[in-house]
Write a protein that holds these residues in place. Structure first.
Motif, PDB file in Angstrom:
ATOM      1  N   THR A 381       0.829  -1.208   0.000  1.00  0.00           N
ATOM      2  CA  THR A 381       0.000   0.000   0.000  1.00  0.00           C
ATOM      3  C   THR A 381       0.864   1.259   0.000  1.00  0.00           C
ATOM      4  N   ALA A 382       1.993   1.221   0.724  1.00  0.00           N
ATOM      5  CA  ALA A 382       2.889   2.376   0.746  1.00  0.00           C
ATOM      6  C   ALA A 382       3.514   2.595  -0.629  1.00  0.00           C
ATOM      7  N   TRP A 383       3.884   1.486  -1.295  1.00  0.00           N
ATOM      8  CA  TRP A 383       4.418   1.601  -2.666  1.00  0.00           C
ATOM      9  C   TRP A 383       3.369   2.210  -3.601  1.00  0.00           C
ATOM     10  N   ALA A 384       2.137   1.733  -3.529  1.00  0.00           N
ATOM     11  CA  ALA A 384       1.078   2.232  -4.410  1.00  0.00           C
ATOM     12  C   ALA A 384       0.816   3.719  -4.157  1.00  0.00           C
ATOM     13  N   PHE A 385       0.867   4.116  -2.889  1.00  0.00           N
ATOM     14  CA  PHE A 385       0.665   5.525  -2.554  1.00  0.00           C
ATOM     15  C   PHE A 385       1.787   6.369  -3.147  1.00  0.00           C
ATOM     16  N   ASP A 386       3.030   5.907  -3.007  1.00  0.00           N
ATOM     17  CA  ASP A 386       4.191   6.644  -3.512  1.00  0.00           C
ATOM     18  C   ASP A 386       4.187   6.714  -5.037  1.00  0.00           C
ATOM     19  N   ARG A 387       3.836   5.616  -5.686  1.00  0.00           N
ATOM     20  CA  ARG A 387       3.888   5.556  -7.148  1.00  0.00           C
ATOM     21  C   ARG A 387       2.694   6.225  -7.807  1.00  0.00           C
ATOM     22  N   TYR A 388       1.492   6.054  -7.264  1.00  0.00           N
ATOM     23  CA  TYR A 388       0.294   6.507  -7.979  1.00  0.00           C
ATOM     24  C   TYR A 388      -0.448   7.671  -7.322  1.00  0.00           C
ATOM     25  N   VAL A 389      -0.501   7.700  -5.999  1.00  0.00           N
ATOM     26  CA  VAL A 389      -1.286   8.745  -5.329  1.00  0.00           C
ATOM     27  C   VAL A 389      -0.499  10.041  -5.199  1.00  0.00           C
ATOM     28  N   LEU A 390       0.737   9.948  -4.725  1.00  0.00           N
ATOM     29  CA  LEU A 390       1.517  11.167  -4.509  1.00  0.00           C
ATOM     30  C   LEU A 390       1.731  12.003  -5.775  1.00  0.00           C
ATOM     31  N   PRO A 391       1.972  11.387  -6.949  1.00  0.00           N
ATOM     32  CA  PRO A 391       2.077  12.240  -8.147  1.00  0.00           C
ATOM     33  C   PRO A 391       0.822  13.066  -8.395  1.00  0.00           C
ATOM     34  N   ARG A 392      -0.347  12.488  -8.171  1.00  0.00           N
ATOM     35  CA  ARG A 392      -1.594  13.255  -8.358  1.00  0.00           C
ATOM     36  C   ARG A 392      -1.715  14.357  -7.317  1.00  0.00           C
ATOM     37  N   VAL A 393      -1.331  14.040  -6.075  1.00  0.00           N
ATOM     38  CA  VAL A 393      -1.331  15.062  -5.026  1.00  0.00           C
ATOM     39  C   VAL A 393      -0.394  16.205  -5.413  1.00  0.00           C
ATOM     40  N   TYR A 394       0.764  15.839  -5.966  1.00  0.00           N
ATOM     41  CA  TYR A 394       1.750  16.850  -6.360  1.00  0.00           C
ATOM     42  C   TYR A 394       1.188  17.798  -7.423  1.00  0.00           C
ATOM     43  N   TRP A 395       0.700  17.217  -8.525  1.00  0.00           N
ATOM     44  CA  TRP A 395       0.229  18.058  -9.631  1.00  0.00           C
ATOM     45  C   TRP A 395      -1.013  18.858  -9.261  1.00  0.00           C
ATOM     46  N   ASN A 396      -1.921  18.264  -8.501  1.00  0.00           N
ATOM     47  CA  ASN A 396      -3.220  18.880  -8.281  1.00  0.00           C
ATOM     48  C   ASN A 396      -3.381  19.642  -6.974  1.00  0.00           C
ATOM     49  N   LEU A 397      -2.521  19.371  -5.994  1.00  0.00           N
ATOM     50  CA  LEU A 397      -2.670  20.029  -4.698  1.00  0.00           C
ATOM     51  C   LEU A 397      -1.410  20.795  -4.286  1.00  0.00           C
ATOM     52  N   ILE A 398      -0.248  20.116  -4.255  1.00  0.00           N
ATOM     53  CA  ILE A 398       0.973  20.771  -3.770  1.00  0.00           C
ATOM     54  C   ILE A 398       1.348  21.969  -4.630  1.00  0.00           C
ATOM     55  N   LEU A 399       1.381  21.778  -5.952  1.00  0.00           N
ATOM     56  CA  LEU A 399       1.777  22.891  -6.825  1.00  0.00           C
ATOM     57  C   LEU A 399       0.723  23.979  -6.922  1.00  0.00           C
ATOM     58  N   ARG A 400      -0.442  23.710  -6.360  1.00  0.00           N
ATOM     59  CA  ARG A 400      -1.500  24.734  -6.316  1.00  0.00           C
ATOM     60  C   ARG A 400      -1.627  25.355  -4.927  1.00  0.00           C
ATOM     61  N   GLY A 401      -0.704  25.021  -4.052  1.00  0.00           N
ATOM     62  CA  GLY A 401      -0.672  25.630  -2.733  1.00  0.00           C
ATOM     63  C   GLY A 401      -1.773  25.185  -1.806  1.00  0.00           C
ATOM     64  N   ARG A 402      -2.305  23.998  -2.046  1.00  0.00           N
ATOM     65  CA  ARG A 402      -3.439  23.529  -1.250  1.00  0.00           C
ATOM     66  C   ARG A 402      -3.071  22.522  -0.174  1.00  0.00           C
ATOM     67  N   THR A 403      -1.841  22.096  -0.143  1.00  0.00           N
ATOM     68  CA  THR A 403      -1.412  21.185   0.908  1.00  0.00           C
ATOM     69  C   THR A 403       0.073  21.352   1.190  1.00  0.00           C
TER      70      THR A 403
END
Length: 403
Positions: A381-403
């Protein structure tokens, strides 16, 4: 730069140097908190989510997954200055660029990252241009995967970890674990000789995480050379010279070299007087407040800042949140928050298992997992989060200043 022939083009309330994770997320967070007049200096047209490059090098992602255009990630309301900073005139609050243009600021945020230290190890780029050398850290992740696939049974693979500073130290051994997983899956391991050259007494400053990773490396039969530096590159002979703490020099031959070179801060930061007595050209900030020790209008975060912890993307999320809040608080004389040195060292120990590896500046393990779960156990689950979830968080939340 800074002569009468150069011109100051604009003045910004907040000027940011560097359009990577630190710079873009800082700009977005500032704008979301009401800041105006934000400018960002960045010469590149392509923005890369660098944590995904380990998976490119392991055959689990492509460069298309890791890249977007720089224009597409720039926050609305931020002025993109497509240029390269070459000098900071701190007394006059001006950044000079390669174009000859100058930009004044009220506050300056530095997210400049690191560059290969070619003085510490000459010939880095020449070696990287040869067929048997790759690096996920220096834009050769696709070649890493090609070399992993081409490794013959009985071949020699060498992986290196440099002395600090380096972005997310634990990520330097991700390519080793992912390569070994492929070689096991294809019947070449055991059979491939693997050497890990570590230019420090231990891999991480968190003893519990370090011990788990060493167990995984030994289980693969990896020969680990601690306190050993790469001191000479000889790509023509497919070999490197390494020097131990006792001065002993050894030649290591390779069929594949994954080279993570020594890094340093950009030299123009040093010549601009912003590095103080910090080693390797790091920006001389207070590691708690992220404010420059001698220039209160200058702030910095990320790999090139002297944050006194292992830099990582997870660390950067907390740093940028604190930096932005402190920059705005300083304008009204409010107390500044303190950064506790939290960082994260996500390491894949197999093709689809990962240790999150969260720890504080002291080296004590901390965890965002429920308390009943072992924070050091490799999990799918940690691998899946790192590989698939975090990239989406990065593009959609982190770079938009939301997290």
């Amino acid at each position: 730069m800074g002569t009468s022939g150069d011109r100051v083009d604009s003045t910004f309330e907040v000027l940011i140097v560097g359009g990577g994770n630190a710079g873009v997320s800082a700009a977005a967070r500032l704008i979301r908190k009401g800041a105006s007049g934000v400018g960002l200096i960045e010469p590149q047209h392509v923005h890369t989510y660098r944590p995904l490059l380990s998976y490119v090098g392991g055959g689990q992602a492509t460069m298309n997954d890791a890249e977007r255009t720089q224009r597409s990630v720039m926050p609305r309301g931020c002025t993109w200055l497509h240029d390269s900073a070459v000098m900071i005139d701190a007394p006059n609050r001006t950044v000079w660029c390669a174009s000859g243009r100058g930009y004044r600021y009220r506050d300056l945020v530095l997210g400049t990252g690191l560059v290969p230290d070619t003085d510490a190890l000459p010939g880095i780029h020449t070696a990287l241009d040869t067929p048997a050398v790759a690096s996920n850290y220096v834009n050769r992740a696709e070649r890493t995967w090609q070399l992993v696939q081409d490794m013959p049974r009985g071949g020699h693979a060498v992986f290196t970890v440099p002395r600090p500073p380096v972005s997310c130290t634990a990520t330097t051994i991700k390519p080793l674990f992912l390569a070994a997983a492929h070689w096991k899956r294809t019947g070449r391991l055991p059979g491939v000789d693997i050497t890990l050259v570590v230019d420090r007494p231990r891999l991480l400053p968190a003893p519990e995480i370090d011990a788990r990773l060493l167990d995984g490396l030994r289980a693969l039969g990896v020969r680990i050379r601690h306190d050993t530096a790469v001191t000479d590159l000889n790509p023509g002979a497919d070999s490197i010279a390494v020097t131990g703490a006792d001065g002993t020099v050894e030649q290591l031959r390779y069929d594949m070299l994954h080279l993570v070179p020594p890094f340093r801060g950009a030299r123009w930061l040093e010549s601009s007087g912003l590095t103080g007595a910090q080693p390797h050209g790091l920006i001389d900030i207070d590691p708690r407040t992220l404010r420059h020790r001698n220039r209160p209008e200058v702030w910095a975060a990320g790999d090139a800042a002297a944050v006194e912890t292992d830099p990582s993307g997870g660390a950067l999320r907390r740093q940028i949140s604190i930096l932005v809040d402190n920059l705005l608080a300083a304008r009204t004389g409010k107390p500044l928050q303190h950064y506790d040195g939290y960082t994260v060292a996500p390491v894949t120990t197999d093709a689809h298992r990962l240790i999150p590896g969260e720890y504080e500046r002291s080296g004590a393990v901390t965890s965002s997992l429920p308390s009943f779960l072992d924070p050091l156990a490799p999990r799918r689950t940690a691998w899946a989060f790192d590989r698939y979830v975090l990239p989406r968080v990065y593009w959609n939340l982190i770079l938009r200043g939301r997290t």
